[in-house]
Each structure stands twice: as C-alpha cells, then as structure tokens.
Design an enzyme around this catalytic site. Structure first.
Site, PDB file in Angstrom:
ATOM      1  N   SER A 130     -22.608 -10.394  12.144  1.00  0.00           N
ATOM      2  CA  SER A 130     -23.910 -10.264  11.479  1.00  0.00           C
ATOM      3  C   SER A 130     -25.052 -10.526  12.441  1.00  0.00           C
ATOM      4  O   SER A 130     -26.166 -10.057  12.225  1.00  0.00           O
ATOM      5  CB  SER A 130     -24.052 -11.324  10.384  1.00  0.00           C
TER       6      SER A 130
ATOM      7  N   HIS B  92     -21.187  -2.837  11.706  1.00  0.00           N
ATOM      8  CA  HIS B  92     -21.715  -3.868  10.800  1.00  0.00           C
ATOM      9  C   HIS B  92     -21.788  -3.339   9.376  1.00  0.00           C
ATOM     10  O   HIS B  92     -22.641  -2.505   9.053  1.00  0.00           O
ATOM     11  CB  HIS B  92     -23.105  -4.329  11.290  1.00  0.00           C
TER      12      HIS B  92
ATOM     13  N   GLU C 290     -24.047  -0.032   9.980  1.00  0.00           N
ATOM     14  CA  GLU C 290     -24.806  -0.029  11.239  1.00  0.00           C
ATOM     15  C   GLU C 290     -23.807   0.115  12.388  1.00  0.00           C
ATOM     16  O   GLU C 290     -22.914  -0.719  12.549  1.00  0.00           O
ATOM     17  CB  GLU C 290     -25.604  -1.332  11.385  1.00  0.00           C
TER      18      GLU C 290
ATOM     19  N   ASN D 277     -30.504  -7.182   9.303  1.00  0.00           N
ATOM     20  CA  ASN D 277     -30.620  -8.640   9.347  1.00  0.00           C
ATOM     21  C   ASN D 277     -31.860  -9.141  10.091  1.00  0.00           C
ATOM     22  O   ASN D 277     -32.321 -10.254   9.845  1.00  0.00           O
ATOM     23  CB  ASN D 277     -29.354  -9.270   9.926  1.00  0.00           C
TER      24      ASN D 277
HETATM   25  C1  LIG Z   1     -30.479 -20.082   2.335  1.00  0.00           C
HETATM   26  C2  LIG Z   1     -31.455 -19.779   3.386  1.00  0.00           C
HETATM   27  C3  LIG Z   1     -30.884 -19.661   4.712  1.00  0.00           C
HETATM   28  C4  LIG Z   1     -31.475 -18.606   5.515  1.00  0.00           C
HETATM   29  C5  LIG Z   1     -30.658 -18.294   6.680  1.00  0.00           C
HETATM   30  C6  LIG Z   1     -30.607 -16.900   7.077  1.00  0.00           C
HETATM   31  C7  LIG Z   1     -30.011 -15.998   6.028  1.00  0.00           C
HETATM   32  C8  LIG Z   1     -29.341 -14.863   6.582  1.00  0.00           C
HETATM   33  C9  LIG Z   1     -28.674 -14.054   5.526  1.00  0.00           C
HETATM   34  C10 LIG Z   1     -28.241 -12.758   6.048  1.00  0.00           C
HETATM   35  C11 LIG Z   1     -26.792 -12.590   5.881  1.00  0.00           C
HETATM   36  C12 LIG Z   1     -26.386 -11.306   6.398  1.00  0.00           C
HETATM   37  C13 LIG Z   1     -25.036 -10.918   5.974  1.00  0.00           C
HETATM   38  C14 LIG Z   1     -24.651  -9.552   6.449  1.00  0.00           C
HETATM   39  O1  LIG Z   1     -24.614  -9.464   7.828  1.00  0.00           O
HETATM   40  C15 LIG Z   1     -25.435  -8.417   5.889  1.00  0.00           C
HETATM   41  C16 LIG Z   1     -25.243  -8.258   4.409  1.00  0.00           C
HETATM   42  O2  LIG Z   1     -24.200  -7.926   3.920  1.00  0.00           O
HETATM   43  S1  LIG Z   1     -26.586  -8.615   3.500  1.00  0.00           S
HETATM   44  C17 LIG Z   1     -26.051  -8.380   1.857  1.00  0.00           C
HETATM   45  C18 LIG Z   1     -26.300  -6.991   1.381  1.00  0.00           C
HETATM   46  N1  LIG Z   1     -25.950  -6.921   0.016  1.00  0.00           N
HETATM   47  C19 LIG Z   1     -26.851  -6.945  -0.951  1.00  0.00           C
HETATM   48  O3  LIG Z   1     -28.030  -6.980  -0.722  1.00  0.00           O
HETATM   49  C20 LIG Z   1     -26.284  -6.940  -2.337  1.00  0.00           C
HETATM   50  C21 LIG Z   1     -27.341  -6.714  -3.350  1.00  0.00           C
HETATM   51  N2  LIG Z   1     -26.750  -6.741  -4.661  1.00  0.00           N
HETATM   52  C22 LIG Z   1     -26.282  -5.659  -5.299  1.00  0.00           C
HETATM   53  O4  LIG Z   1     -26.319  -4.549  -4.808  1.00  0.00           O
HETATM   54  C23 LIG Z   1     -25.716  -5.899  -6.662  1.00  0.00           C
HETATM   55  O5  LIG Z   1     -26.243  -7.081  -7.163  1.00  0.00           O
HETATM   56  C24 LIG Z   1     -24.147  -5.953  -6.675  1.00  0.00           C
HETATM   57  C25 LIG Z   1     -23.580  -6.932  -5.671  1.00  0.00           C
HETATM   58  C26 LIG Z   1     -23.574  -4.551  -6.418  1.00  0.00           C
HETATM   59  C27 LIG Z   1     -23.688  -6.411  -8.064  1.00  0.00           C
HETATM   60  O6  LIG Z   1     -24.301  -5.607  -9.020  1.00  0.00           O
HETATM   61  P1  LIG Z   1     -24.541  -6.108 -10.511  1.00  0.00           P
HETATM   62  O7  LIG Z   1     -25.103  -4.962 -11.287  1.00  0.00           O
HETATM   63  O8  LIG Z   1     -25.309  -7.358 -10.464  1.00  0.00           O
HETATM   64  O9  LIG Z   1     -23.099  -6.546 -11.009  1.00  0.00           O
HETATM   65  P2  LIG Z   1     -21.846  -5.712 -11.443  1.00  0.00           P
HETATM   66  O10 LIG Z   1     -20.700  -6.655 -11.317  1.00  0.00           O
HETATM   67  O11 LIG Z   1     -22.098  -5.062 -12.763  1.00  0.00           O
HETATM   68  O12 LIG Z   1     -21.621  -4.583 -10.359  1.00  0.00           O
HETATM   69  C28 LIG Z   1     -22.328  -3.331 -10.349  1.00  0.00           C
HETATM   70  C29 LIG Z   1     -21.342  -2.208 -10.099  1.00  0.00           C
HETATM   71  O13 LIG Z   1     -20.761  -2.351  -8.799  1.00  0.00           O
HETATM   72  C30 LIG Z   1     -19.342  -2.486  -8.942  1.00  0.00           C
HETATM   73  N3  LIG Z   1     -18.853  -3.460  -7.965  1.00  0.00           N
HETATM   74  C31 LIG Z   1     -19.398  -4.665  -7.730  1.00  0.00           C
HETATM   75  N4  LIG Z   1     -18.726  -5.287  -6.763  1.00  0.00           N
HETATM   76  C32 LIG Z   1     -17.725  -4.463  -6.406  1.00  0.00           C
HETATM   77  C33 LIG Z   1     -16.670  -4.520  -5.448  1.00  0.00           C
HETATM   78  N5  LIG Z   1     -16.535  -5.574  -4.662  1.00  0.00           N
HETATM   79  N6  LIG Z   1     -15.840  -3.475  -5.336  1.00  0.00           N
HETATM   80  C34 LIG Z   1     -15.974  -2.387  -6.105  1.00  0.00           C
HETATM   81  N7  LIG Z   1     -16.963  -2.235  -7.035  1.00  0.00           N
HETATM   82  C35 LIG Z   1     -17.801  -3.279  -7.182  1.00  0.00           C
HETATM   83  C36 LIG Z   1     -19.102  -2.948 -10.360  1.00  0.00           C
HETATM   84  O14 LIG Z   1     -17.853  -2.547 -10.822  1.00  0.00           O
HETATM   85  C37 LIG Z   1     -20.221  -2.296 -11.114  1.00  0.00           C
HETATM   86  O15 LIG Z   1     -19.862  -0.979 -11.427  1.00  0.00           O
HETATM   87  P3  LIG Z   1     -20.074  -0.433 -12.920  1.00  0.00           P
HETATM   88  O16 LIG Z   1     -19.154  -1.235 -13.748  1.00  0.00           O
HETATM   89  O17 LIG Z   1     -21.500  -0.656 -13.258  1.00  0.00           O
HETATM   90  O18 LIG Z   1     -19.700   1.003 -12.843  1.00  0.00           O
HETATM   91  N1  LIG Z   2     -20.539 -12.556   4.335  1.00  0.00           N
HETATM   92  C1  LIG Z   2     -21.286 -11.496   4.521  1.00  0.00           C
HETATM   93  O1  LIG Z   2     -22.071 -11.117   3.647  1.00  0.00           O
HETATM   94  C2  LIG Z   2     -21.197 -10.717   5.812  1.00  0.00           C
HETATM   95  C3  LIG Z   2     -21.759  -9.422   5.853  1.00  0.00           C
HETATM   96  C4  LIG Z   2     -21.651  -8.664   7.052  1.00  0.00           C
HETATM   97  C5  LIG Z   2     -21.022  -9.211   8.153  1.00  0.00           C
HETATM   98  N2  LIG Z   2     -20.475 -10.465   8.063  1.00  0.00           N
HETATM   99  C6  LIG Z   2     -19.763 -10.971   9.248  1.00  0.00           C
HETATM  100  O2  LIG Z   2     -18.380 -10.706   9.033  1.00  0.00           O
HETATM  101  C7  LIG Z   2     -17.584 -11.750   9.628  1.00  0.00           C
HETATM  102  C8  LIG Z   2     -16.710 -12.369   8.556  1.00  0.00           C
HETATM  103  O3  LIG Z   2     -17.501 -12.867   7.517  1.00  0.00           O
HETATM  104  P1  LIG Z   2     -16.880 -13.202   6.080  1.00  0.00           P
HETATM  105  O4  LIG Z   2     -18.030 -13.473   5.195  1.00  0.00           O
HETATM  106  O5  LIG Z   2     -15.878 -12.166   5.704  1.00  0.00           O
HETATM  107  O6  LIG Z   2     -16.105 -14.566   6.391  1.00  0.00           O
HETATM  108  P2  LIG Z   2     -14.955 -15.284   5.565  1.00  0.00           P
HETATM  109  O7  LIG Z   2     -15.066 -16.720   5.859  1.00  0.00           O
HETATM  110  O8  LIG Z   2     -14.934 -14.830   4.159  1.00  0.00           O
HETATM  111  O9  LIG Z   2     -13.620 -14.706   6.260  1.00  0.00           O
HETATM  112  C9  LIG Z   2     -13.239 -14.956   7.589  1.00  0.00           C
HETATM  113  C10 LIG Z   2     -11.713 -14.945   7.650  1.00  0.00           C
HETATM  114  O10 LIG Z   2     -11.310 -14.924   9.014  1.00  0.00           O
HETATM  115  C11 LIG Z   2     -10.115 -15.699   9.114  1.00  0.00           C
HETATM  116  N3  LIG Z   2      -9.955 -16.059  10.519  1.00  0.00           N
HETATM  117  C12 LIG Z   2     -10.640 -16.983  11.221  1.00  0.00           C
HETATM  118  N4  LIG Z   2     -10.227 -16.976  12.514  1.00  0.00           N
HETATM  119  C13 LIG Z   2      -9.266 -16.007  12.615  1.00  0.00           C
HETATM  120  C14 LIG Z   2      -8.463 -15.513  13.688  1.00  0.00           C
HETATM  121  N5  LIG Z   2      -8.571 -15.994  14.921  1.00  0.00           N
HETATM  122  N6  LIG Z   2      -7.576 -14.521  13.428  1.00  0.00           N
HETATM  123  C15 LIG Z   2      -7.453 -14.011  12.176  1.00  0.00           C
HETATM  124  N7  LIG Z   2      -8.188 -14.460  11.104  1.00  0.00           N
HETATM  125  C16 LIG Z   2      -9.085 -15.424  11.342  1.00  0.00           C
HETATM  126  C17 LIG Z   2     -10.329 -16.862   8.164  1.00  0.00           C
HETATM  127  O11 LIG Z   2      -9.093 -17.425   7.772  1.00  0.00           O
HETATM  128  C18 LIG Z   2     -11.085 -16.191   7.012  1.00  0.00           C
HETATM  129  O12 LIG Z   2     -10.198 -15.763   5.998  1.00  0.00           O
HETATM  130  C19 LIG Z   2     -18.583 -12.705  10.295  1.00  0.00           C
HETATM  131  O13 LIG Z   2     -18.756 -12.324  11.627  1.00  0.00           O
HETATM  132  C20 LIG Z   2     -19.864 -12.470   9.489  1.00  0.00           C
HETATM  133  O14 LIG Z   2     -21.022 -12.774  10.217  1.00  0.00           O
HETATM  134  C21 LIG Z   2     -20.537 -11.227   6.928  1.00  0.00           C
END
Ligand SMILES: CCCCCCCCCCCCC[C@H](O)CC(=O)SCCNC(=O)CCNC(=O)[C@H](O)C(C)(C)COP(=O)(O)OP(=O)(O)OC[C@H]1O[C@@H](n2cnc3c(N)ncnc32)[C@H](O)[C@@H]1OP(=O)(O)O
Ligand SMILES: NC(=O)c1ccc[n+]([C@@H]2O[C@H](COP(=O)([O-])OP(=O)(O)OC[C@H]3O[C@@H](n4cnc5c(N)ncnc54)[C@H](O)[C@@H]3O)[C@@H](O)[C@H]2O)c1
Length: 310
Positions: free
Chosen positions: A143, A164, A176, A214
């Site tokens: 990430s 990504h 990405e 991100n």
């Molecule tokens: C705390 C402060 C600290 C600050 C520190 C810095 C923070 C940094 C954070 C960044 C982290 C980055 C992580 C990563 O690198 C990047 C990311 O991944 S960012 C995350 C991006 N994701 C989002 O933004 C998700 C946004 N949310 C949504 O789109 C929706 O809410 C949802 C997750 C799809 C859920 O939708 P809802 O309508 O709420 O709920 P439902 O359960 O009804 O779902 C809708 C629809 O989707 C189907 N579905 C849901 N999940 C799945 C699944 N896993 N697999 C298959 N299908 C799924 C579900 O069945 C529903 O379908 P329907 O029934 O309506 O047909």
């Molecule tokens: N959580 C998010 O929304 C998100 C979204 C995009 C990218 N990512 C990135 O994806 C990566 C995984 O994130 P996550 O949220 O799935 O974490 P997670 O904690 O859910 O899963 C990580 C898994 O890796 C396993 N693991 C650790 N070391 C290992 C090794 N050496 N060999 C094999 N398995 C090992 C752990 O047992 C664990 O099950 C991170 O780099 C994170 O930054 C996370």
C-alpha cells in the site's frame, strides 16, 4: 476477449484470451491475498494461495467460498445451479500451501500480499527470486512502500513491479500497476494484460509514495481521525458527512476500521519516518492507542467502532 459485467453494483469480471499468465501464486492469505486469489480463480487461472498459517488458509478458503457465492448470485441470478458450478469450479482452481519456495516453482506470476513491513518482504522476495523459474514475474501489493526498495533484493529487477489492489478486491474495480525504475516494458505489459484478465481497470503509476489513490486517501483519513480526536465532531457524524456530503460509499473512519488500524499505522509510521517534516503524516496518538490495545478494526471486532463478532 470475453467480457461480462454487471455495472451499478460495483462488480465486473472478464476473461482475456491473450493473457499469457495461467499459473498465479499469491503469498499471504489475509484480507487482500484471499481476494486476489479469488479474482484470479474466477478468471480461470490456476492459483496457489500461500500463508505461514494453515488456520489462516482454512479461514481464507471459507471466505473465498462465501464471496464467490455473492458473485454467483449476481452473475447467475436466474440459474442457481450454474452459480453453484461457477463457485465449485473457481474454488477447485485454488490450491493452498505453506511453503512459498515450493509454491513458486510453477508460477508465471507471484503476487505478494503479506504484512506491510520492508524487512519481512525482503526476506520473502529473496526466497521467491531463487525458487521461481526465470520467466516468473514478481509483484508486490504494497500500500505504501517503495516498489524499487522492495525489489532491491531480487536479481530479476526487469521482472519486478507493483500490483496494488483495493479492498474488497472482488468488488473494487481499480488496479494500480506500478512501474519500478527497472521494470521492463514486457513485464509492465504483462501486468496490465493480467489486470484486465482478472476484471480490473488498470492505471499506470510511478513508484511514488502511495501511488495515486493512497497519496490522496491517507491524508484524508488522517485528517478525519484528527478531527475526531480533537472532539470537533463524533465519529458517526464525520462518516455521515462524507457519505452524504461527498458521496463516498463509506466514511473515512469506517474505512480506516475496514482496512485495519494496524495497516493504517504501518503506513503512517513509515511515511512519518521518511518525511518527518510533512505535518500530514505526523503520528496520531488515538491511532497508536487503539492499535496498542489490539483494537484493529473490523477484523478484531473493535476499532474506532465496535462490531458484532462473526
Ligand atoms: C485512523 C487514521 C489513521 C490514518 C492513517 C492513514 C490511513 C491510510 C489508509 C489507507 C489504507 C490503504 C489501503 C489500500 O492500500 C487501498 C485500499 O484498499 S483503500 C480501500 C478502498 N475501498 C473502499 O473505499 C471501499 C468503499 N466501500 C464500498 O465500496 C462499500 O461500502 C462496500 C465495501 C462494497 C460494501 O458495500 P455496502 O453496500 O455497504 O455493503 P454490502 O455488503 O451490501 O455490499 C455491496 C455489494 O457488494 C458485494 N460484496 C461486498 N463485499 C464483497 C466481497 N468481498 N466479495 C464479493 N462481493 C462483495 C455484496 O454482495 C453486495 O452485492 P449486492 O448484494 O448488493 O448485489
Ligand atoms: N488491507 C487493505 O485494505 C489493503 C489494501 C491494499 C493493499 N494492502 C497491502 O496488502 C498487504 C497485505 O495486507 P492485508 O490487509 O491482506 O494483511 P493481512 O494481515 O490481512 O494478511 C497478511 C497475511 O500474510 C501472512 N504472512 C505474513 N508473513 C508471511 C510470509 N512470510 N509468508 C506467507 N504469509 C505471510 C499472515 O499470516 C497474514 O495472513 C500489505 O502490504 C498491505 O499494505 C492492504
């Protein structure tokens, strides 16, 4: 290219005939790894899902089965028996393993999705680089870490890059594709082609902190957390504000819990260390406190909010 897509409920999948990648190994069976394994299997590829923990692998298989069921319900609305076949066939394409070296031997592509820690990723990639065949592409789903830095330990730098994905992987349509300084044009093209084959819209990113999403999302979530920490508004109100006022599907604090507060902290700490003068990346005491208490968000049943344990 065969394309089937249901737009509106954020789901798409497609199978590309040109994609040369048939065998995919995904390392890390957590939140992201299980989603990546699922979309590759849905697209007809043979997948090996690897984790250090067999308990995690058992949990992943269960959640993949359930999530495939959700996809099947939409794709085969009027033909539930075809939906069952789709689920069984996709699940049948996923093997599990606990030895990354062994699981790399027949891979065309290896996607790493383990913990967000440079040393741990380095150790893994050294092992993968020596075990995988010469043609295998190695990619990280990091990430926030630098793709060039992660790839610095491998010899095949031309076959290393970033893929990504977004959480939840089966639903989020973006991928990405990150070009490192030494990623070859062939590797880049294969990664783009594979991304398309697993149903994603791919964008190209340079190896800059946070890539595109991100770099914008982290400061946004941090500012929401600071707003809450200062007591300027309640968590619920901050989330409602961004959902109803800005049209986001989830509020920033709900999203932080959904991603995992430990992952949030890894990202923020890493960037603060790298860019100590950037006020947007300064530590957030409330985040540190919640993580120290083991309140990591949805996955532990409590973070900023409390959740029902499944
Ligand atoms: C705390 C402060 C600290 C600050 C520190 C810095 C923070 C940094 C954070 C960044 C982290 C980055 C992580 C990563 O690198 C990047 C990311 O991944 S960012 C995350 C991006 N994701 C989002 O933004 C998700 C946004 N949310 C949504 O789109 C929706 O809410 C949802 C997750 C799809 C859920 O939708 P809802 O309508 O709420 O709920 P439902 O359960 O009804 O779902 C809708 C629809 O989707 C189907 N579905 C849901 N999940 C799945 C699944 N896993 N697999 C298959 N299908 C799924 C579900 O069945 C529903 O379908 P329907 O029934 O309506 O047909
Ligand atoms: N959580 C998010 O929304 C998100 C979204 C995009 C990218 N990512 C990135 O994806 C990566 C995984 O994130 P996550 O949220 O799935 O974490 P997670 O904690 O859910 O899963 C990580 C898994 O890796 C396993 N693991 C650790 N070391 C290992 C090794 N050496 N060999 C094999 N398995 C090992 C752990 O047992 C664990 O099950 C991170 O780099 C994170 O930054 C996370």
């Amino acid at each position: 290219m065969i394309n089937f897509r249901i737009i509106g409920r954020q789901f798409s999948t497609s199978i590309s005939k040109q994609n040369a990648i048939k065998n995919v190994t995904v390392i890390g069976g957590g939140l992201m790894g299980s989603g990546i394994a699922q979309v590759a299997a849905q697209a007809g590829q043979s997948v090996t899902l690897v984790d250090v923990s067999s308990d995690v692998l058992a949990k992943s298989q269960k959640s993949i089965g359930a999530n495939l069921g959700r996809v099947a319900k939409k794709l085969y609305k009027d033909k539930p028996e075809d939906g069952e076949k789709f689920v069984a066939e996709a699940l049948g394409r996923i093997k599990t393993a606990t030895d990354p070296g062994e699981a790399s031997k027949s891979a065309d592509l290896i996607v790493e999705a383990i913990v967000e820690n440079m040393d741990v990723k380095h150790k893994l990639f050294k092992q993968l680089d020596s075990a995988a065949p010469a043609h295998t592409i190695l990619a990280s789903n990091t990430s926030s870490l630098s793709i060039n830095e992660i790839g610095s330990v491998v010899k095949r730098k031309d076959k290393f890059g970033g893929l990504h994905f977004f959480n939840p992987v089966p639903v989020m349509r973006l991928l990405e594709v990150v070009k490192g300084a030494e990623t070859s044009e062939d590797t880049y093209k294969s990664m783009m082609e594979w991304g398309k084959a697993v149903g994603k819209t791919c964008i190209t990113c340079k190896d800059t902190p946070g890539f595109v999403v991100n770099r914008l999302l982290v400061p946004y979530i941090c500012e929401a957390m600071r707003l809450y920490e200062r007591g300027d508004a309640s968590a619920r109100d901050i989330d409602i504000a961004m959902k109803l006022g800005a049209g986001y599907p989830m509020g920033p604090l709900e999203l932080a819990d959904y991603v995992g507060l430990d992952t949030n902290k890894f990202i923020l700490d890493g960037w603060h260390k790298k860019f100590p003068d950037q006020p947007l990346f300064k530590p957030i005491p409330l985040l540190n406190k919640l993580v120290a208490e083991g309140k990591l968000g949805v996955k532990t049943g409590e973070g900023i909010y409390k959740y029902d344990k499944k």
